[in-house]
Write a protein that holds these residues in place. Structure first.
Motif, PDB file in Angstrom:
ATOM      1  N   ARG A 189       0.819  -1.218   0.000  1.00  0.00           N
ATOM      2  CA  ARG A 189       0.000   0.000   0.000  1.00  0.00           C
ATOM      3  C   ARG A 189       0.851   1.266   0.000  1.00  0.00           C
ATOM      4  N   GLU A 190       2.168   1.104   0.106  1.00  0.00           N
ATOM      5  CA  GLU A 190       3.051   2.249   0.290  1.00  0.00           C
ATOM      6  C   GLU A 190       3.775   2.624  -1.009  1.00  0.00           C
ATOM      7  N   HIS A 191       4.427   3.791  -0.961  1.00  0.00           N
ATOM      8  CA  HIS A 191       5.210   4.267  -2.105  1.00  0.00           C
ATOM      9  C   HIS A 191       6.603   4.616  -1.600  1.00  0.00           C
ATOM     10  N   LEU A 192       7.539   3.731  -1.871  1.00  0.00           N
ATOM     11  CA  LEU A 192       8.935   3.949  -1.513  1.00  0.00           C
ATOM     12  C   LEU A 192       9.771   3.966  -2.783  1.00  0.00           C
ATOM     13  N   LYS A 193      10.997   4.422  -2.642  1.00  0.00           N
ATOM     14  CA  LYS A 193      11.930   4.420  -3.762  1.00  0.00           C
ATOM     15  C   LYS A 193      13.232   3.787  -3.307  1.00  0.00           C
ATOM     16  N   VAL A 194      13.637   2.732  -3.985  1.00  0.00           N
ATOM     17  CA  VAL A 194      14.926   2.100  -3.724  1.00  0.00           C
ATOM     18  C   VAL A 194      15.814   2.357  -4.934  1.00  0.00           C
ATOM     19  N   SER A 195      16.844   3.158  -4.731  1.00  0.00           N
ATOM     20  CA  SER A 195      17.754   3.538  -5.816  1.00  0.00           C
ATOM     21  C   SER A 195      19.047   2.747  -5.693  1.00  0.00           C
ATOM     22  N   GLN A 196      19.313   1.927  -6.666  1.00  0.00           N
ATOM     23  CA  GLN A 196      20.488   1.062  -6.637  1.00  0.00           C
ATOM     24  C   GLN A 196      21.752   1.864  -6.914  1.00  0.00           C
ATOM     25  N   ILE A 197      22.739   1.727  -6.022  1.00  0.00           N
ATOM     26  CA  ILE A 197      24.032   2.397  -6.168  1.00  0.00           C
ATOM     27  C   ILE A 197      25.102   1.403  -6.617  1.00  0.00           C
ATOM     28  N   GLY A 198      25.148   0.261  -5.932  1.00  0.00           N
ATOM     29  CA  GLY A 198      26.098  -0.784  -6.325  1.00  0.00           C
ATOM     30  C   GLY A 198      25.634  -1.521  -7.564  1.00  0.00           C
ATOM     31  N   ARG A 199      26.552  -2.217  -8.221  1.00  0.00           N
ATOM     32  CA  ARG A 199      26.223  -2.899  -9.476  1.00  0.00           C
ATOM     33  C   ARG A 199      25.936  -4.374  -9.291  1.00  0.00           C
ATOM     34  N   ARG A 200      26.281  -4.940  -8.145  1.00  0.00           N
ATOM     35  CA  ARG A 200      26.081  -6.376  -7.961  1.00  0.00           C
ATOM     36  C   ARG A 200      25.692  -6.675  -6.523  1.00  0.00           C
ATOM     37  N   PRO A 201      25.038  -7.795  -6.296  1.00  0.00           N
ATOM     38  CA  PRO A 201      24.713  -8.194  -4.912  1.00  0.00           C
ATOM     39  C   PRO A 201      25.986  -8.422  -4.104  1.00  0.00           C
ATOM     40  N   HIS A 202      25.822  -8.438  -2.798  1.00  0.00           N
ATOM     41  CA  HIS A 202      26.940  -8.721  -1.905  1.00  0.00           C
ATOM     42  C   HIS A 202      26.840 -10.178  -1.454  1.00  0.00           C
ATOM     43  N   VAL A 203      27.886 -10.920  -1.721  1.00  0.00           N
ATOM     44  CA  VAL A 203      27.929 -12.326  -1.346  1.00  0.00           C
ATOM     45  C   VAL A 203      29.136 -12.543  -0.452  1.00  0.00           C
ATOM     46  N   THR A 204      28.888 -12.730   0.818  1.00  0.00           N
ATOM     47  CA  THR A 204      29.935 -13.105   1.777  1.00  0.00           C
ATOM     48  C   THR A 204      29.408 -14.360   2.467  1.00  0.00           C
ATOM     49  N   THR A 205      29.250 -14.329   3.773  1.00  0.00           N
ATOM     50  CA  THR A 205      28.545 -15.430   4.436  1.00  0.00           C
ATOM     51  C   THR A 205      27.054 -15.339   4.158  1.00  0.00           C
ATOM     52  N   SER A 206      26.598 -14.151   3.756  1.00  0.00           N
ATOM     53  CA  SER A 206      25.197 -13.920   3.425  1.00  0.00           C
ATOM     54  C   SER A 206      25.065 -13.487   1.971  1.00  0.00           C
ATOM     55  N   PHE A 207      23.830 -13.374   1.507  1.00  0.00           N
ATOM     56  CA  PHE A 207      23.528 -12.984   0.136  1.00  0.00           C
ATOM     57  C   PHE A 207      22.551 -11.824   0.212  1.00  0.00           C
ATOM     58  N   SER A 208      23.023 -10.604  -0.033  1.00  0.00           N
ATOM     59  CA  SER A 208      22.213  -9.412   0.146  1.00  0.00           C
ATOM     60  C   SER A 208      22.236  -8.543  -1.103  1.00  0.00           C
ATOM     61  N   PRO A 209      21.260  -7.624  -1.235  1.00  0.00           N
ATOM     62  CA  PRO A 209      21.169  -6.805  -2.442  1.00  0.00           C
ATOM     63  C   PRO A 209      22.355  -5.858  -2.583  1.00  0.00           C
ATOM     64  N   PRO A 210      22.479  -5.245  -3.762  1.00  0.00           N
ATOM     65  CA  PRO A 210      23.520  -4.210  -3.942  1.00  0.00           C
ATOM     66  C   PRO A 210      23.299  -3.044  -2.987  1.00  0.00           C
ATOM     67  N   ILE A 211      24.341  -2.255  -2.764  1.00  0.00           N
ATOM     68  CA  ILE A 211      24.197  -1.026  -1.990  1.00  0.00           C
ATOM     69  C   ILE A 211      23.119  -0.180  -2.654  1.00  0.00           C
ATOM     70  N   SER A 212      22.145   0.271  -1.852  1.00  0.00           N
ATOM     71  CA  SER A 212      21.028   1.036  -2.389  1.00  0.00           C
ATOM     72  C   SER A 212      20.600   2.093  -1.377  1.00  0.00           C
ATOM     73  N   HIS A 213      19.854   3.074  -1.865  1.00  0.00           N
ATOM     74  CA  HIS A 213      19.301   4.140  -1.017  1.00  0.00           C
ATOM     75  C   HIS A 213      17.795   3.970  -1.004  1.00  0.00           C
ATOM     76  N   VAL A 214      17.206   4.051   0.196  1.00  0.00           N
ATOM     77  CA  VAL A 214      15.753   3.914   0.323  1.00  0.00           C
ATOM     78  C   VAL A 214      15.182   5.211   0.874  1.00  0.00           C
ATOM     79  N   SER A 215      14.058   5.642   0.302  1.00  0.00           N
ATOM     80  CA  SER A 215      13.410   6.870   0.733  1.00  0.00           C
ATOM     81  C   SER A 215      11.936   6.817   0.354  1.00  0.00           C
ATOM     82  N   ARG A 216      11.176   7.794   0.808  1.00  0.00           N
ATOM     83  CA  ARG A 216       9.782   7.875   0.410  1.00  0.00           C
ATOM     84  C   ARG A 216       9.693   8.194  -1.082  1.00  0.00           C
ATOM     85  N   GLY A 217       8.794   7.520  -1.790  1.00  0.00           N
ATOM     86  CA  GLY A 217       8.662   7.726  -3.229  1.00  0.00           C
ATOM     87  C   GLY A 217       7.934   9.027  -3.551  1.00  0.00           C
TER      88      GLY A 217
END
Length: 371
Positions: free
Chosen positions: A343-371
């Motif tokens: 029901r919400e409007h957010l904006k996730v802007s991707q900064i990094g080009r690839r996911p982060h894979v270490t011991t975990s698997f997480s999205p690229p560096i991104s910025h989140v804010s109200r859309g």
């Protein structure tokens, strides 16, 4: 491929290569001697049906400071798990998403701190402000740099130990009934550090994994640069399907733990591999949950596939006696989060080009804010 692990900058590409190498195989042994399980049925057998021949405890749960006496370990485990079971996942999601919906900053940090907000009660932070400060410091200075690959192993271990000592003191002072003096081990060296170490590892097991799953969910719902999605993803489609299907599909494609690590404890045969006691075993969730023999169009995000598929088919939380005790909570939590976020409007802007894979698997560096 010489090793299953390499430098974090290269591990995303390596993980994709590992997935391709798994095609058509039940299991294989790497050049460095590690055993990789590639097939869902074999993975379930290894995790659920082999008794004590494969260790149930993931390596991360084993303290680097030495084990607690059994009675102390059981007491702390019961305390953490019972508090988690008593927490309402829907209420927890509501609390956490208040922070997300007011966010204007780093996606990963926002998700981690929102989970701390939503899980203060199970972690004991609501009753002990100092423990909350320690927990937030741990996730900010140890967990986040670890999943992003921005911290050295030596500094990680030093900060982890410092947080462990501080957390152990808080728990021993605020909940002395957990460790009564008549147990006779309160004077052992590093006792408080061992308490805190186990507490932080148990806490990280459900706070960290759920925060990463939330980060992937936000990426799916609100990013224009969605990672590894094939084909269009109409928002109208997401608005119509069961929210649990969206949660399960996120966990299938982007499991926060991209592999499950276990130690072989006795000689045995695992698929085509003769395994020896002491071998390292890796169950490749990323590859298994994209296995074309079990998932139609496996790389596409298609929540509707869960209409005819049981959640038991998902291996993101493991299987059998060593499976995640917070699996039900995490699934219900993410389902509630989907219902609220749609029901919400957010904006996730991707900064990094690839996911982060270490011991975990997480999205690229991104910025989140109200859309």
């Amino acid at each position: 491929m010489v090793r299953l692990l390499s430098h974090p900058d290269n591990l995303w590409k390596e993980m994709v290569r590992i997935e391709k190498k798994c095609y058509g195989k039940m299991a294989y042994r790497t050049i460095s001697g590690e055993i990789v399980v590639c097939h869902p049925e074999l993975a379930r057998s290894v995790l659920a049906e082999r008794g004590e021949s494969v260790a149930r405890t993931p390596p991360f749960w084993r303290s680097g400071l030495g084990p607690l006496p059994d009675e102390a370990r059981r007491a702390l485990n019961r305390w953490v798990v019972q508090r988690l079971y008593e927490q309402d996942p829907v209420e927890s999601a509501e609390i956490a998403l208040r922070r997300v919906l007011s966010a204007d900053g780093d996606l990963h940090a926002t998700c981690v701190q929102s989970l701390v907000d939503g899980l203060k009660v199970p972690m004991g932070c609501g009753e002990d402000p100092e423990l909350e400060r320690v927990v937030r410091t741990f996730f900010e200075s140890v967990f986040l740099p670890t999943i992003l690959g921005t911290i050295t192993k030596r500094r990680n271990e030093r900060l982890f130990e410092n947080c462990s000592v501080a957390a152990g003191k808080c728990i021993a002072n605020s909940w002395p009934e957990l460790f009564p003096a008549n147990l006779g081990f309160e004077d052992e060296p590093d006792f408080l550090a061992r308490i805190g170490d186990l507490y932080l590892r148990r806490t990280a097991a459900f706070v960290a994994s759920t925060s990463i799953a939330l980060a992937w969910l936000l990426t799916v719902l609100f990013s224009q640069d969605q990672v590894s999605l094939r084909g269009p993803l109409p928002r109208s489609e997401l608005d119509e399907v069961d929210p649990q299907w969206i949660a399960l599909e996120c966990l299938r494609l982007w499991p926060p733990s991209w592999r499950l690590r276990r130690n072989v404890t006795s000689d045995q045969v695992i698929g085509p591999i003769s395994a020896l006691a002491g071998d390292n075993l890796h169950v490749l969730l990323y590859a298994i949950q994209r296995h074309s023999d079990f998932w139609a169009d496996p790389h596409s995000f298609k929540p509707a596939r869960w209409q005819d598929t049981s959640p038991r088919e998902l291996l993101a939380f493991g299987s059998g006696p060593g499976s995640c005790v917070g699996a039900r909570f995490a699934t219900e939590w993410l389902t509630a989060a989907v219902s609220m976020l749609r029901r919400e409007h957010l904006k996730v802007s991707q900064i990094g080009r690839r996911p982060h894979v270490t011991t975990s698997f997480s999205p690229p560096i991104s910025h989140v804010s109200r859309g």
